[in-house]
Structures are given as structure tokens and as C-alpha cells.
Enzyme design. Structure first.
Site, PDB file in Angstrom:
ATOM      1  N   GLU A  86       0.890  -1.202   0.000  1.00 42.39           N
ATOM      2  CA  GLU A  86       0.048   0.073  -0.144  1.00 42.39           C
ATOM      3  C   GLU A  86       1.012   1.318  -0.046  1.00 42.39           C
ATOM      4  OE1 GLU A  86      -3.410   1.122  -0.201  1.00 42.39           O
ATOM      5  OE2 GLU A  86      -2.237   2.877  -0.006  1.00 42.39           O
ATOM      6  N   LYS A 137     -18.965   9.720   6.553  1.00 41.86           N
ATOM      7  CA  LYS A 137     -20.229   9.541   7.421  1.00 41.86           C
ATOM      8  C   LYS A 137     -20.008  10.390   8.713  1.00 41.86           C
ATOM      9  CE  LYS A 137     -21.363   8.300   4.271  1.00 41.86           C
ATOM     10  NZ  LYS A 137     -20.666   8.128   2.710  1.00 41.86           N
ATOM     11  N   HIS A 163     -43.042  -3.028  15.593  1.00 45.00           N
ATOM     12  CA  HIS A 163     -43.986  -1.657  15.773  1.00 45.00           C
ATOM     13  C   HIS A 163     -43.601  -0.822  16.850  1.00 45.00           C
ATOM     14  CE1 HIS A 163     -47.239   1.078  14.782  1.00 45.00           C
ATOM     15  NE2 HIS A 163     -47.517   0.986  16.111  1.00 45.00           N
ATOM     16  N   ALA A 191     -17.701   0.142  -1.245  1.00 44.71           N
ATOM     17  CA  ALA A 191     -16.902  -0.723  -0.782  1.00 44.71           C
ATOM     18  C   ALA A 191     -17.458  -1.997  -0.496  1.00 44.71           C
ATOM     19  CB  ALA A 191     -16.622  -0.025   0.740  1.00 44.71           C
ATOM     20  N   ILE A 218     -23.668  10.991  -5.721  1.00 41.46           N
ATOM     21  CA  ILE A 218     -23.684  10.710  -4.272  1.00 41.46           C
ATOM     22  C   ILE A 218     -22.526  11.487  -3.684  1.00 41.46           C
ATOM     23  CG2 ILE A 218     -23.323   9.060  -2.415  1.00 41.46           C
ATOM     24  CD1 ILE A 218     -24.396   6.670  -4.348  1.00 41.46           C
TER      25      ILE A 218
HETATM   26  P1  FAD Z   1      -9.482   2.017  -2.658  1.00 40.66           P
HETATM   27  O1  FAD Z   1     -10.226   2.254  -1.305  1.00 40.66           O
HETATM   28  O2  FAD Z   1      -9.340   2.932  -3.592  1.00 40.66           O
HETATM   29  O3  FAD Z   1      -7.997   1.471  -2.199  1.00 40.66           O
HETATM   30  C1  FAD Z   1      -7.206   1.257  -3.251  1.00 40.66           C
HETATM   31  C2  FAD Z   1      -5.632   1.529  -2.521  1.00 40.66           C
HETATM   32  O4  FAD Z   1      -4.640   1.055  -3.480  1.00 40.66           O
HETATM   33  C3  FAD Z   1      -5.540   2.916  -2.231  1.00 40.66           C
HETATM   34  O5  FAD Z   1      -5.069   2.986  -0.838  1.00 40.66           O
HETATM   35  C4  FAD Z   1      -4.244   3.243  -2.876  1.00 40.66           C
HETATM   36  O6  FAD Z   1      -3.286   4.075  -2.140  1.00 40.66           O
HETATM   37  C5  FAD Z   1      -3.711   1.860  -3.159  1.00 40.66           C
HETATM   38  N1  FAD Z   1      -2.912   1.728  -4.400  1.00 40.66           N
HETATM   39  C6  FAD Z   1      -3.413   2.207  -5.748  1.00 40.66           C
HETATM   40  N2  FAD Z   1      -2.179   2.142  -6.487  1.00 40.66           N
HETATM   41  C7  FAD Z   1      -1.090   1.433  -5.820  1.00 40.66           C
HETATM   42  C8  FAD Z   1      -0.026   1.041  -6.005  1.00 40.66           C
HETATM   43  N3  FAD Z   1       0.555   0.990  -7.442  1.00 40.66           N
HETATM   44  N4  FAD Z   1       0.897   0.547  -5.397  1.00 40.66           N
HETATM   45  C9  FAD Z   1       0.258   0.457  -4.014  1.00 40.66           C
HETATM   46  N5  FAD Z   1      -0.650   0.898  -3.533  1.00 40.66           N
HETATM   47  C10 FAD Z   1      -1.416   1.382  -4.464  1.00 40.66           C
HETATM   48  N6  FAD Z   1     -18.364   3.357  -0.705  1.00 40.66           N
HETATM   49  C11 FAD Z   1     -19.533   2.780  -0.116  1.00 40.66           C
HETATM   50  O7  FAD Z   1     -19.723   1.788  -0.101  1.00 40.66           O
HETATM   51  N7  FAD Z   1     -20.210   3.448   0.849  1.00 40.66           N
HETATM   52  C12 FAD Z   1     -19.921   4.731   1.095  1.00 40.66           C
HETATM   53  O8  FAD Z   1     -20.525   5.491   2.150  1.00 40.66           O
HETATM   54  C13 FAD Z   1     -18.890   5.439   0.355  1.00 40.66           C
HETATM   55  N8  FAD Z   1     -18.505   6.840   0.609  1.00 40.66           N
HETATM   56  C14 FAD Z   1     -17.421   7.343  -0.169  1.00 40.66           C
HETATM   57  C15 FAD Z   1     -17.194   8.720   0.003  1.00 40.66           C
HETATM   58  C16 FAD Z   1     -16.227   9.312  -0.653  1.00 40.66           C
HETATM   59  C17 FAD Z   1     -16.050  10.913  -0.363  1.00 40.66           C
HETATM   60  C18 FAD Z   1     -15.744   8.551  -1.692  1.00 40.66           C
HETATM   61  C19 FAD Z   1     -14.469   9.207  -2.475  1.00 40.66           C
HETATM   62  C20 FAD Z   1     -15.797   7.256  -2.151  1.00 40.66           C
HETATM   63  C21 FAD Z   1     -16.724   6.743  -1.158  1.00 40.66           C
HETATM   64  N9  FAD Z   1     -17.079   5.263  -1.269  1.00 40.66           N
HETATM   65  C22 FAD Z   1     -18.073   4.734  -0.506  1.00 40.66           C
HETATM   66  C23 FAD Z   1     -16.500   4.489  -2.168  1.00 40.66           C
HETATM   67  C24 FAD Z   1     -15.414   3.551  -1.552  1.00 40.66           C
HETATM   68  O9  FAD Z   1     -14.618   4.446  -0.962  1.00 40.66           O
HETATM   69  C25 FAD Z   1     -14.744   2.672  -2.694  1.00 40.66           C
HETATM   70  O10 FAD Z   1     -15.519   1.971  -3.372  1.00 40.66           O
HETATM   71  C26 FAD Z   1     -13.835   1.636  -2.052  1.00 40.66           C
HETATM   72  O11 FAD Z   1     -12.965   2.198  -1.251  1.00 40.66           O
HETATM   73  C27 FAD Z   1     -13.027   0.850  -3.152  1.00 40.66           C
HETATM   74  O12 FAD Z   1     -12.202  -0.036  -2.441  1.00 40.66           O
HETATM   75  P2  FAD Z   1     -10.981  -0.413  -3.377  1.00 40.66           P
HETATM   76  O13 FAD Z   1     -10.350  -1.402  -2.370  1.00 40.66           O
HETATM   77  O14 FAD Z   1     -11.453  -1.048  -4.640  1.00 40.66           O
HETATM   78  O15 FAD Z   1     -10.145   0.814  -3.464  1.00 40.66           O
HETATM   79  P1  NAD Z   2     -21.175   9.657  -9.630  1.00 42.65           P
HETATM   80  O1  NAD Z   2     -20.851   9.049 -10.967  1.00 42.65           O
HETATM   81  O2  NAD Z   2     -22.153   9.051  -8.637  1.00 42.65           O
HETATM   82  O3  NAD Z   2     -21.942  11.250  -9.629  1.00 42.65           O
HETATM   83  C1  NAD Z   2     -21.371  12.026 -10.710  1.00 42.65           C
HETATM   84  C2  NAD Z   2     -22.440  13.333 -10.921  1.00 42.65           C
HETATM   85  O4  NAD Z   2     -21.690  14.001 -11.642  1.00 42.65           O
HETATM   86  C3  NAD Z   2     -23.431  12.524 -12.133  1.00 42.65           C
HETATM   87  O5  NAD Z   2     -24.953  12.611 -11.623  1.00 42.65           O
HETATM   88  C4  NAD Z   2     -23.261  13.159 -13.462  1.00 42.65           C
HETATM   89  O6  NAD Z   2     -24.273  13.382 -14.182  1.00 42.65           O
HETATM   90  C5  NAD Z   2     -22.539  14.322 -12.968  1.00 42.65           C
HETATM   91  N1  NAD Z   2     -21.832  15.148 -13.811  1.00 42.65           N
HETATM   92  C6  NAD Z   2     -20.891  14.572 -14.536  1.00 42.65           C
HETATM   93  N2  NAD Z   2     -20.051  15.456 -15.140  1.00 42.65           N
HETATM   94  C7  NAD Z   2     -20.521  16.840 -14.930  1.00 42.65           C
HETATM   95  C8  NAD Z   2     -20.357  18.163 -15.343  1.00 42.65           C
HETATM   96  N3  NAD Z   2     -19.580  18.590 -16.201  1.00 42.65           N
HETATM   97  N4  NAD Z   2     -21.404  18.982 -14.770  1.00 42.65           N
HETATM   98  C9  NAD Z   2     -22.442  18.878 -13.649  1.00 42.65           C
HETATM   99  N5  NAD Z   2     -22.568  17.492 -13.747  1.00 42.65           N
HETATM  100  C10 NAD Z   2     -21.734  16.646 -13.989  1.00 42.65           C
HETATM  101  O7  NAD Z   2     -20.008  10.291  -9.000  1.00 42.65           O
HETATM  102  P2  NAD Z   2     -19.582  10.749  -7.395  1.00 42.65           P
HETATM  103  O8  NAD Z   2     -20.778  11.376  -7.077  1.00 42.65           O
HETATM  104  O9  NAD Z   2     -18.138  11.645  -7.760  1.00 42.65           O
HETATM  105  O10 NAD Z   2     -19.079   9.255  -6.787  1.00 42.65           O
HETATM  106  C11 NAD Z   2     -17.997   8.498  -7.431  1.00 42.65           C
HETATM  107  C12 NAD Z   2     -18.364   7.124  -6.966  1.00 42.65           C
HETATM  108  O11 NAD Z   2     -17.961   6.889  -5.390  1.00 42.65           O
HETATM  109  C13 NAD Z   2     -19.702   6.559  -7.109  1.00 42.65           C
HETATM  110  O12 NAD Z   2     -19.303   5.432  -8.074  1.00 42.65           O
HETATM  111  C14 NAD Z   2     -20.382   6.105  -6.107  1.00 42.65           C
HETATM  112  O13 NAD Z   2     -20.599   4.994  -5.873  1.00 42.65           O
HETATM  113  C15 NAD Z   2     -18.904   6.227  -4.780  1.00 42.65           C
HETATM  114  N6  NAD Z   2     -19.327   6.678  -3.743  1.00 42.65           N
HETATM  115  C16 NAD Z   2     -20.319   6.075  -2.828  1.00 42.65           C
HETATM  116  C17 NAD Z   2     -21.017   6.602  -1.725  1.00 42.65           C
HETATM  117  C18 NAD Z   2     -21.963   5.810  -0.866  1.00 42.65           C
HETATM  118  O14 NAD Z   2     -21.986   4.654  -0.891  1.00 42.65           O
HETATM  119  N7  NAD Z   2     -22.387   6.376  -0.054  1.00 42.65           N
HETATM  120  C19 NAD Z   2     -20.513   7.691  -1.289  1.00 42.65           C
HETATM  121  C20 NAD Z   2     -19.701   8.650  -2.133  1.00 42.65           C
HETATM  122  C21 NAD Z   2     -19.165   7.967  -3.294  1.00 42.65           C
END
Ligand code: FAD
Ligand code: NAD
Length: 561
Positions: free
Chosen positions: A131, A149, A540, A416, A280
Site C-alpha cells: 500500500e 459519514k 412496531h 466498498a 452521491i
Molecule cells: P480503494 O479504497 O481506492 O483502495 C485502493 C488502494 O490502493 C489505495 O489505498 C491506494 O493508495 C492503493 N494503491 C493504488 N495503486 C497502488 C500501487 N501502485 N501501489 C500501492 N498501492 C496502491 N463506498 C461505499 O460503499 N459507501 C460509502 O459510504 C462510500 N462513501 C464514499 C465517500 C467518498 C467521499 C468517496 C471518495 C468514496 C466513497 N465510497 C463509498 C466508495 C469507496 O470508498 C470505494 O468504493 C472503495 O474504497 C473501493 O475499495 P478498493 O479497495 O477497490 O479501492
Molecule cells: P457519480 O458518478 O455518482 O456522480 C457524478 C455526477 O456528476 C453524475 O450525476 C453526473 O451526471 C454528474 N456530472 C458529470 N459531469 C458533470 C458536469 N460536467 N457538470 C455537472 N454534472 C456532471 O460520482 P460521484 O458522486 O463522484 O461518486 C463516485 C463514486 O464513489 C460513485 O461510483 C459512488 O458509488 C461512490 N461513492 C459512494 C458513496 C456511498 O455509497 N454512499 C458515497 C460517495 C461515493
């Protein structure tokens, strides 16, 4: 490869009649897809497919009697090519001079990576996890799910306290100490990420900090500072995740133009915030910054917020935030930005034409892009598509049989819980087990206020794909629990297969919809029908009752409306 499907060990049954055949020749099935139904005098049993593939022949008819071992169908399996590769006897290590050797190497320490590493170690393998961040947990724990969250909880406390003044209890304006809020949020993250390091130690997973790049099909180079190590591996699991996408015209070096990572640091609260993207991330961050005092504008390119969810499920959120925020603009895009010392002037193109507005901060939340292109995967022969995604089959294998990939880097949904489930499958298959990633549905939740949650088939998708469906709905205005929370705008909707009355999808909006959707996911996985759901006694007064009531509404047995 063609495989005969026979009746498995079904317990103490013999000569049981087939009462229903659920597939026809040519049907594509996943592992565990129900194929036929047997009925004895004691029970009704479904026979699931033992593997994914296409049904080529059906050897029984409705009414035939079968016992354990009876041939019922023939299946052309999907993974003929990879099935011949034995995971238990991987190719020999081609990096004999490596500094470190892993039976299973995992690249990326997010939910996909740490879950894969821990599962592989639990199955007895020598695992190395690489990582590049200083902490495990990936985007989710460090700059995603968890910090967002924590901040959303803070926003909920502020909003609920404010709104309750209408019902006789006023707390006054909140005094917000951003430094203390950050410290609490960082503490939550720190507790979880250090917990992961402890779990890795207990499992003897070797964690290497640095950036991994494949150099051959059996080795990576890991760079950290000036230090470079070579790690050889028998098998590898890529879990490199994703990073924020950006817009080409946004300046990269202006600290007022931020992505989700910077937004989560809550370094300051701007007076006027523009959120580009009504998905989202954009809406969760808008919820936080609005509660902290910012005037928020959201621009969304499509005709609906959260385009993946049904319009009726999103409508209560749209109605609520349209009243609270400065502006929520659909069918609208930002086309250019002109930052100067007074603010960021933004050209916005919407249905009424172009206009300019000035903001103090701009959050770009237009999606995420996979990290597949940055890991040297081509040196290992792993195919990456033009977007940076890595294609996998349902055992999570890439085109290179001893290299697997999971999580955001393999495609949508980028969630995730999808990553962790795929990770377990990859580790199990690498360890020689027979496993496949074949969930019937994956729930999605937007932790906005109200929360939006959906799972399985949406109405929009059903209409687009011509899937026949029936619908049961229950408005939360008729839920005692919702009214006692002073929130009546919610809705629970369930979609059913009109022929079998089995649930195929569900959508919910309202406080805690994200918790409630898990019951719908379980119902879909278990093949529950409307009667099963309606007859399940729900406590309920709870919001969970609305799920049973929506099923009763579909069956015509509802008495609560
Ligand atoms: P990641 O979590 O992206 O982990 C990949 C890891 O690989 C990173 O730590 C990176 O540093 C490492 N890495 C990459 N390349 C290399 C390399 N070459 N060598 C070593 N390490 C490397 N999902 C939900 O289900 N619920 C949510 O509420 C939610 N909220 C989110 C809120 C935000 C603001 C964001 C940005 C995302 C959210 N997501 C949520 C999406 C969620 O974070 C991702 O779907 C999830 O983290 C994906 O897991 P992953 O293990 O595939 O990748
Ligand atoms: P998203 O794809 O969910 O939403 C991006 C939005 O931006 C879309 O509605 C799209 O139509 C709009 N958009 C794109 N280009 C635009 C432009 N030029 N001008 C205006 N609107 C535009 O992507 P996100 O919200 O960035 O989230 C990224 C990923 O992270 C998603 O796949 C989501 O599943 C994951 N995520 C999940 C959670 C959760 O599970 N609660 C929370 C955060 C992120």
C-alpha cells in the site's frame, strides 16, 4: 466444457417430483441460480446451478421423479479456459532474486485489498500486502466512506437540533469548532486504520509501504522514497482502487477548487460553495457544508439528482434541498471557471442559456476513475481498458490466470461492500476453492438527508430493459415511526416479478433508508416473495414496517392505508 448437472444431496428424499423448471435451453445462469423446483410431502426445494454458464440441454420434464444423482441438465461452463488452470499449483516464481516472496501478493490496502489479504492469510497463505499510503484502509477509511459519514453525522445533529425549534425545543445557533470536529473525525479514521494494521499483524500478513509496479508476470517493484524492493509472487490480487475524476478546464493549483479528499478535511467553510455533480459524493458533501453554514449551489448535468436511483425515490430529497440550498440546477453544466483574488467566477450552461456566478469554493464531484493504468499491469500481461478498468471473470481472474483484480479497479458500482465481497472470492479462488462473485443484487445508499437507498432492479432499468414488474408502495406519511421522527416525506417501494411475486428490486427514501435497504437485499438473495415479506412480523413502530407494508400493498392485503 460441458458438465452434467445432477440432483445434489437433498437429504432424506427419494423419487421427488419436479414441479417447476425455471430455465430453458440457452439460458445463461450464474452459480446458485435456481434451475428447478422439487416438492416432497415435507418441503419444496430449489436446485441451484453449481456453476455459471449456459444451459444446453434439459433432461427432465415437469412431473418426472428424481433422486440424488439424477442427471437433470447439461451446462456449458463459462470459464472453460481458466478452469484448466489449477490455482493450487500456480506457475513457478519467476523472480528468484526478489527481496521478498509472496504466495499471494495484494496491491492496494483498501477494502478490496485488505479483505483479500486477510482472507488469503486465513486460508493458510503467505501474503504480502503493498500500500502506498502510510495507513491501510484505502479511500474508504482514509478519505471516503468513514470520514464522510462522521461529518454527515455532525450535519444531522446540527440540522435536527435546528429543525426541532418548530416543535417546541430550541437550542440556538450552533457554535462550530472546526478544529475539534476535524480531530474527532480523524480520530474515528485513525481508530479504524490502526485496527487494520493490528489485524494484519495478527494474521502474519507482511505489509509493505510503497508504490507497486508490475515488472514481470511474477514480480513487482515497490518504491518508497528512494528505496526500491522487488517482490516475487506466485499469484497476485490487484485492488488499486480509484481516484477523483476532474474536468479539463479546472485549474489544478488553486486551493479553492477542491475534490472530495480536500472537502473531507473541512479546512474552512466557504460562504458560497458550488458543487459540480449531483451524484452521491456531491450531495453528501453538500449536506455537510450546508449544515456547517455554507450557501450551496449544486449543478447536475442530467435531468435528475443521483441518476442511478428512480425519480420518485429522489423527489423528496430534491424537494427538501431545493428549499434549503441557494440553488439546485438540473440539465446544467459548468463550462469554464475564472478564478481571481475576489472569488471564482463560473460560467454555467443550463436550459435557459449561459450565465456567470461567483463562488468562494468549488467542489468537483463528477465521478471517479480507476487506477488500473498506473500499476504497470501491461508488464504482467494484464489487459486494461481505455478507461483504466481491468476486466475480470466472475472468479475475479484477469486475462492472466494467476492475477486477480477486485473493487473499484474492475468497474461499477464503485462501492466498498462490492470490493470486500469480490476480495473474498479472489482470495478463495487463489487458494484453490470453488467460488464465484454472483450476487443477485448490490445495494447503493446515498447518506443524504433524507437518505436514498436502492437495490436490484429499479423502475427506470425495468422500463429500459423491458422487464415486466408489479409494484408495491408505502408512503411514510402513514408510518407512526416516521411521524414521530417529525419526518413524513419518505417512501418505500418494492418491485416484484408479476409471475412469481418474487421481489426483484426495492427503493427507499427517508431517514435511515440506508439501514433498511439491507432487508430488501436479503429478500432478493433469498428469493422471497411478497407473501414472505408481508407475513414476516416486523416490530412496531419502526420504519422497517414500511417494507412489509409495501409488500402487502402489492398483494392487496394492506390494512394500514
Ligand atoms: P480503494 O479504497 O481506492 O483502495 C485502493 C488502494 O490502493 C489505495 O489505498 C491506494 O493508495 C492503493 N494503491 C493504488 N495503486 C497502488 C500501487 N501502485 N501501489 C500501492 N498501492 C496502491 N463506498 C461505499 O460503499 N459507501 C460509502 O459510504 C462510500 N462513501 C464514499 C465517500 C467518498 C467521499 C468517496 C471518495 C468514496 C466513497 N465510497 C463509498 C466508495 C469507496 O470508498 C470505494 O468504493 C472503495 O474504497 C473501493 O475499495 P478498493 O479497495 O477497490 O479501492
Ligand atoms: P457519480 O458518478 O455518482 O456522480 C457524478 C455526477 O456528476 C453524475 O450525476 C453526473 O451526471 C454528474 N456530472 C458529470 N459531469 C458533470 C458536469 N460536467 N457538470 C455537472 N454534472 C456532471 O460520482 P460521484 O458522486 O463522484 O461518486 C463516485 C463514486 O464513489 C460513485 O461510483 C459512488 O458509488 C461512490 N461513492 C459512494 C458513496 C456511498 O455509497 N454512499 C458515497 C460517495 C461515493
Amino acid at each position: 466444457m460441458k458438465t452434467g448437472i445432477t440432483i445434489p444431496d437433498i437429504g432424506d428424499f427419494k423419487d421427488v417430483p419436479v414441479i417447476e423448471i425455471l430455465v430453458a435451453p440457452g439460458a445463461r445462469v450464474d452459480i446458485n441460480t435456481p434451475l428447478l423446483v422439487l416438492e416432497s410431502d415435507k418441503a419444496t426445494l430449489e436446485v441451484p446451478s453449481p456453476a455459471a454458464g449456459t444451459i444446453t440441454e434439459i433432461s427432465v420434464r415437469k412431473g418426472d421423479k428424481v433422486s440424488q444423482g439424477t442427471l437433470v441438465m447439461t451446462l456449458q461452463t463459462v470459464h472453460d479456459a481458466v478452469a484448466t488452470v489449477s490455482a493450487a499449483s500456480p506457475a513457478p516464481n519467476a523472480a528468484p532474486d526478489a527481496d521478498l516472496h509472496a504466495e499471494i501478493l495484494v496491491v492496494g490496502g483498501g477494502p478490496g485489498g485488505y479483505t483479500a489479504a486477510f482472507r488469503a492469510a486465513d486460508l493458510g497463505h503467505k501474503v504480502v500486502l503493498v500500500e502506498r499510503r502510510q495507513t491501510l484502509g484505502g479511500v474508504c477509511l482514509n478519505v471516503g466512506c468513514i470520514p464522510s459519514k462522521a461529518l454527515l453525522h455532525a450535519a444531522k445533529v446540527i440540522d435536527e437540533a435546528k429543525e426541532f425549534s418548530a416543535h417546541g425545543i430550541a437550542f440556538g445557533e450552533p457554535a462550530i469548532d472546526l478544529a475539534a470536529l476535524q480531530k474527532w473525525k480523524d480520530g474515528v479514521v485513525g481508530r479504524l486504520t490502526s485496527g487494520l494494521s493490528g489485524l494484519a499483524r495478527k494474521r502474519n500478513v507482511t505489509v509493505v509501504t510503497g508504490e507497486a509496479m508490475f515488472v514481470t508476470p511474477h514480480s513487482v517493484k515497490v518504491s518508497a522514497g528512494g528505496d526500491v524492493k522487488t517482490i516475487g509472487f506466485d499469484q497476485a490480487i490487484i485492488a488499486a482502487g480509484s481516484e477523483p475524476a476532474t474536468l479539463p478546464f479546472l485549474p489544478k493549483d488553486d486551493p479553492r477548487i477542491i475534490d472530495s479528499t480536500a472537502a473531507l478535511s473541512v479546512a474552512s467553510v466557504p460562504d458560497r460553495l458550488l458543487v459540480i455533480g449531483g451524484g452521491i459524493i456531491g450531495l453528501e458533501m453538500a449536506t455537510v457544508y450546508h449544515a456547517l453554514g455554507a450557501k450551496v449551489t449544486v449543478v447536475e448535468a442530467t435531468d435528475q439528482l443521483i441518476p442511478g436511483a428512480d425519480a420518485d425515490i429522489v423527489a423528496p430529497l430534491m424537494k427538501r434541498i431545493s428549499k434549503k440550498y441557494e440553488r439546485v440546477a438540473l440539465n446544467t453544466k459548468v463550462v469554464s471557471v475564472f478564478p481571481d483574488e475576489k472569488g471564482i467566477a463560473v460560467r454555467i450552461a443550463g436550459p435557459a442559456g449561459e450565465e456567470t456566478a461567483v463562488f468562494d469554493q468549488v467542489l468537483c464531484a463528477v465521478g471517479r476513475k480507476p487506477n488500473g493504468a498506473g500499476i504497470g499491469a501491461e508488464a504482467a500481461g494484464v489487459k486494461i481498458d481505455v478507461h483504466g478498468f481491468i476486466a475480470v471473470d466472475e472468479t475475479m481472474r484477469t486475462n492472466i490466470p494467476h492475477i486477480f483484480a477486485v473493487g473499484d479497479v474492475v468497474g461499477q458500482p464503485m462501492l466498498a461492500h462490492k470490493a470486500t465481497h469480490q476480495a473474498k472470492i479472489a482470495a478463495e479462488v487463489a487458494a484453490g476453492q470453488n467460488a464465484a462473485f454472483a450476487p443477485r443484487a448490490i445495494p447503493s445508499v446515498a447518506y443524504t438527508d433524507p437518505e436514498i437507498a436502492w437495490v436490484g432492479v429499479t423502475e427506470t432499468k425495468a422500463k429500459a430493459l423491458g422487464i415486466d414488474y408489479g409494484k408495491g408502495m408505502f408512503p411514510w406519511a402513514a408510518s407512526g415511526r416516521a411521524l414521530s421522527l417529525a419526518r413524513s416525506e419518505g417512501l418505500t417501494k418494492i418491485l416484484f416479478d408479476p409471475a412469481t411475486h418474487r421481489i426483484i428490486g426495492a427503493g427507499m427514501v427517508g431517514p435511515n433508508a440506508g439501514e433498511l435497504i439491507a432487508e430488501a437485499a436479503l429478500a432478493i438473495e433469498m428469493g422471497a416473495d411478497a407473501t414472505d415479506i408481508g407475513l414476516t412480523v416486523h416490530p412496531h413502530p419502526t420504519l422497517s414496517e414500511t417494507f412489509a407494508f409495501a409488500a402487502e400493498a402489492f398483494e392487496g392485503t394492506l390494512t394500514d392505508l
